[in-house]
Design a protein around this motif. Structure first.
Motif, PDB file in Angstrom:
ATOM      1  N   PRO A 118       0.789  -1.332   0.265  1.00 25.08           N
ATOM      2  CA  PRO A 118       0.164   0.158   0.136  1.00 25.08           C
ATOM      3  C   PRO A 118       0.900   1.063  -0.044  1.00 25.08           C
ATOM      4  N   ALA A 119       0.293   2.189  -0.711  1.00 22.48           N
ATOM      5  CA  ALA A 119       1.026   3.579  -0.613  1.00 22.48           C
ATOM      6  C   ALA A 119       0.233   4.494  -0.036  1.00 22.48           C
ATOM      7  N   ALA A 120      -0.767   4.246   0.784  1.00 27.54           N
ATOM      8  CA  ALA A 120      -1.432   5.280   1.492  1.00 27.54           C
ATOM      9  C   ALA A 120      -2.279   4.426   2.410  1.00 27.54           C
ATOM     10  N   ALA A 121      -3.095   5.083   3.261  1.00 25.18           N
ATOM     11  CA  ALA A 121      -3.890   4.641   4.419  1.00 25.18           C
ATOM     12  C   ALA A 121      -5.118   4.387   3.794  1.00 25.18           C
ATOM     13  N   ASN A 122      -5.880   3.338   4.156  1.00 24.19           N
ATOM     14  CA  ASN A 122      -6.966   2.630   3.632  1.00 24.19           C
ATOM     15  C   ASN A 122      -6.998   2.188   2.312  1.00 24.19           C
ATOM     16  N   ASP A 147      -4.501  -0.948   9.840  1.00 23.55           N
ATOM     17  CA  ASP A 147      -4.093  -0.380   8.422  1.00 23.55           C
ATOM     18  C   ASP A 147      -2.684  -0.671   8.030  1.00 23.55           C
ATOM     19  N   ALA A 148      -2.705  -1.645   6.864  1.00 26.09           N
ATOM     20  CA  ALA A 148      -1.314  -2.024   6.761  1.00 26.09           C
ATOM     21  C   ALA A 148      -0.465  -1.058   6.396  1.00 26.09           C
ATOM     22  N   TYR A 149      -0.631   0.203   5.899  1.00 25.07           N
ATOM     23  CA  TYR A 149       0.172   1.159   5.468  1.00 25.07           C
ATOM     24  C   TYR A 149       0.845   2.072   6.771  1.00 25.07           C
ATOM     25  N   SER A 150      -0.080   2.397   7.749  1.00 28.88           N
ATOM     26  CA  SER A 150       0.295   3.163   8.830  1.00 28.88           C
ATOM     27  C   SER A 150       0.456   2.480  10.068  1.00 28.88           C
ATOM     28  N   HIS A 151       0.115   1.276  10.028  1.00 32.30           N
ATOM     29  CA  HIS A 151      -0.041   0.330  11.293  1.00 32.30           C
ATOM     30  C   HIS A 151      -0.846   0.942  12.248  1.00 32.30           C
ATOM     31  N   LYS A 152      -1.771   1.697  11.964  1.00 31.55           N
ATOM     32  CA  LYS A 152      -2.775   2.592  12.798  1.00 31.55           C
ATOM     33  C   LYS A 152      -3.863   1.191  13.106  1.00 31.55           C
ATOM     34  N   ILE A 153      -4.113   1.180  14.549  1.00 30.19           N
ATOM     35  CA  ILE A 153      -5.420   0.219  14.697  1.00 30.19           C
ATOM     36  C   ILE A 153      -6.761   1.338  14.306  1.00 30.19           C
ATOM     37  N   TYR A 266      -1.154   6.837  18.908  1.00 32.06           N
ATOM     38  CA  TYR A 266      -0.725   8.302  18.821  1.00 32.06           C
ATOM     39  C   TYR A 266       0.533   8.644  19.531  1.00 32.06           C
ATOM     40  N   ARG A 267       1.108   7.672  20.126  1.00 32.48           N
ATOM     41  CA  ARG A 267       2.284   7.923  20.949  1.00 32.48           C
ATOM     42  C   ARG A 267       3.499   6.912  20.654  1.00 32.48           C
ATOM     43  N   ARG A 268       3.261   5.770  20.384  1.00 31.82           N
ATOM     44  CA  ARG A 268       4.380   4.705  20.196  1.00 31.82           C
ATOM     45  C   ARG A 268       4.915   4.869  18.736  1.00 31.82           C
ATOM     46  N   PRO A 269       6.253   5.048  18.699  1.00 30.84           N
ATOM     47  CA  PRO A 269       6.935   4.865  17.499  1.00 30.84           C
ATOM     48  C   PRO A 269       7.201   3.683  17.020  1.00 30.84           C
ATOM     49  N   HIS A 270       7.058   3.295  15.653  1.00 30.86           N
ATOM     50  CA  HIS A 270       7.309   2.194  14.923  1.00 30.86           C
ATOM     51  C   HIS A 270       8.721   2.168  13.841  1.00 30.86           C
ATOM     52  N   MET A 271       9.274   1.187  14.396  1.00 28.91           N
ATOM     53  CA  MET A 271      10.746   1.012  13.626  1.00 28.91           C
ATOM     54  C   MET A 271      10.288   0.922  11.955  1.00 28.91           C
ATOM     55  N   SER A 272       9.083   0.023  11.758  1.00 31.82           N
ATOM     56  CA  SER A 272       8.848  -0.111  10.360  1.00 31.82           C
ATOM     57  C   SER A 272       8.345   1.118   9.483  1.00 31.82           C
ATOM     58  N   GLY A 274       9.702   4.324   9.957  1.00 28.01           N
ATOM     59  CA  GLY A 274      10.835   5.373  10.283  1.00 28.01           C
ATOM     60  C   GLY A 274      10.530   5.881  11.431  1.00 28.01           C
ATOM     61  N   TYR A 275      10.256   5.100  12.592  1.00 29.42           N
ATOM     62  CA  TYR A 275      10.021   5.646  13.879  1.00 29.42           C
ATOM     63  C   TYR A 275       9.020   6.671  14.282  1.00 29.42           C
ATOM     64  N   LYS A 276       8.064   6.697  13.301  1.00 27.07           N
ATOM     65  CA  LYS A 276       6.905   7.682  13.377  1.00 27.07           C
ATOM     66  C   LYS A 276       5.712   7.080  14.008  1.00 27.07           C
ATOM     67  N   VAL A 277       4.748   7.882  14.333  1.00 26.21           N
ATOM     68  CA  VAL A 277       3.760   7.183  15.116  1.00 26.21           C
ATOM     69  C   VAL A 277       2.632   6.733  14.044  1.00 26.21           C
ATOM     70  N   PRO A 278       1.723   5.979  14.228  1.00 25.72           N
ATOM     71  CA  PRO A 278       0.937   5.526  13.138  1.00 25.72           C
ATOM     72  C   PRO A 278      -0.240   6.510  12.786  1.00 25.72           C
ATOM     73  N   ALA A 279      -0.627   7.327  13.762  1.00 26.19           N
ATOM     74  CA  ALA A 279      -1.777   8.411  13.326  1.00 26.19           C
ATOM     75  C   ALA A 279      -1.134   9.455  12.626  1.00 26.19           C
ATOM     76  N   LEU A 280       0.299   9.734  12.585  1.00 30.41           N
ATOM     77  CA  LEU A 280       0.879  10.718  11.518  1.00 30.41           C
ATOM     78  C   LEU A 280       0.817  10.008  10.304  1.00 30.41           C
ATOM     79  N   VAL A 281       1.508   8.778  10.479  1.00 33.50           N
ATOM     80  CA  VAL A 281       1.630   8.111   8.825  1.00 33.50           C
ATOM     81  C   VAL A 281       0.388   7.956   8.366  1.00 33.50           C
ATOM     82  N   HIS A 282      -0.772   7.900   9.246  1.00 36.15           N
ATOM     83  CA  HIS A 282      -2.173   7.536   8.498  1.00 36.15           C
ATOM     84  C   HIS A 282      -2.435   8.565   7.543  1.00 36.15           C
TER      85      HIS A 282
END
Length: 326
Positions: A118-122, A147-153, A266-272, A274-282
């Protein structure tokens, strides 16, 4: 012995009938009283240990009591087990917990996401269900859509049942945020990927997906890696939160899990990502920078020098130590 006292029989007469002396009778009574007191101490210690570790096995309890009281004080293993059984303190046989029932009459859909990135959320959701232990041997079930792109639940529901209606509650939550983002009731281009569980194959769930033009994809094998992102999210929730708690009720579990999911999103960074949080990547588009990459390791010599195997290799930021891949 109790019959002697209950029937007001003379001790001298009874012991003479059985060929024993009065001293032997009273010694036996003293031994029985001592045994009763010893058993009380053993059971009290068992209950104390079980308060700390409710699932500890009987053999380990026996070894711990020997260390506490000495071998001469504690009954033999078989007798100890018999005492626990009589007192109702044997552990119940563990119930197998299965969240996936793929033995059903419903249609099983093809896997649409092999090599799909995926190249974007949803664009790709992964769904799964995991169980969480509660007091007294009960469990509840966490229904998740990630969401497989952002890893957001993007959707979740916790309940004491595996019914498809609960999975649909998680789906409604996920659909709600996607519709709000796109401004359209049609989510065409989105793939919903899951295992072949009855919850995801049943008519009501499939109808809801199709109502929003969501494509349906399912695993074709029974390996955890076929739904790797969903399994990874399950693992993080359990390892980082559930296994470190002792829930005293369903309501307590709900509060803790709700809080952890908010922290995760909203707070936990993810290594996969780029150490960003899912809500921002979403809210982003395009490829995410992974902080790990596949490293090529040579295979053992087999006569073909070009053989190699790919294994994950972490790429650390400047000044950063090696950390666990998450």
């Amino acid at each position: 012995m109790e019959l002697v006292f209950e029937c007001s029989l003379k001790v001298a007469l009874v012991v003479r009938l059985f060929g024993h002396c009065r001293q032997a009778f009273y010694q036996l009574k003293a031994d029985i009283d001592q045994e009763v007191e010893r058993e009380k101490k053993v059971i009290a210690a068992v209950r104390e240990i079980r308060d700390e570790d409710p699932g500890i096995g009987c053999y380990k309890l026996w070894l711990m009591l020997i260390a506490m009281f000495g071998r001469d004080f504690v009954p033999g293993r078989d007798r100890f087990f018999a005492i626990l059984r009589r007192r109702g303190l044997m552990l119940p046989k563990p119930k197998p917990r299965h969240t996936t029932n793929s033995n059903h009459r419903y249609h099983k859909w093809k896997n649409l996401i092999k090599d799909f990135m995926p190249a974007a959320a949803n664009q790709l959701w992964v769904a799964d269900i995991t169980y969480i232990a509660l007091p007294g041997g009960d469990v509840c079930y966490l229904h998740l859509i990630t969401d497989a792109y952002s890893h957001k639940i993007v959707g979740w529901a916790l309940a004491k049942t595996l019914r498809a209606a609960i999975s649909m509650e998680a789906l409604k939550m996920a659909v709600g945020q996607a519709v709000a983002m796109s401004g359209s009731e049609s989510l065409k281009g989105l793939i919903h990927h899951s295992d072949r569980g009855v919850q995801y194959c049943c008519d009501a769930y499939v109808t809801m997906l199709q109502a929003y033009d969501i494509s349906i994809s399912m695993t074709e094998d029974y390996k955890p890696t076929d739904n790797a992102i969903a399994e990874s999210v399950n693992g993080k929730i359990k390892v980082e939160s559930v296994y470190r708690q002792r829930f005293n009720s369903f309501e307590h579990a709900y509060r803790i899990i709700e809080r952890f999911i908010h922290f995760y999103n909203y707070r936990r960074p993810h290594m996969s990502i780029g150490y960003k949080v899912p809500a921002l990547v979403h809210l982003e588009h395009g490829a995410q920078k992974k902080m790990w990459k596949n490293k090529i390791y040579p295979k053992k010599e087999t006569g073909n020098e070009n053989n190699h195997v790919s294994l994950p290799n972490r790429t650390n930021s400047p000044g950063e130590g090696v950390c666990q891949r998450t």
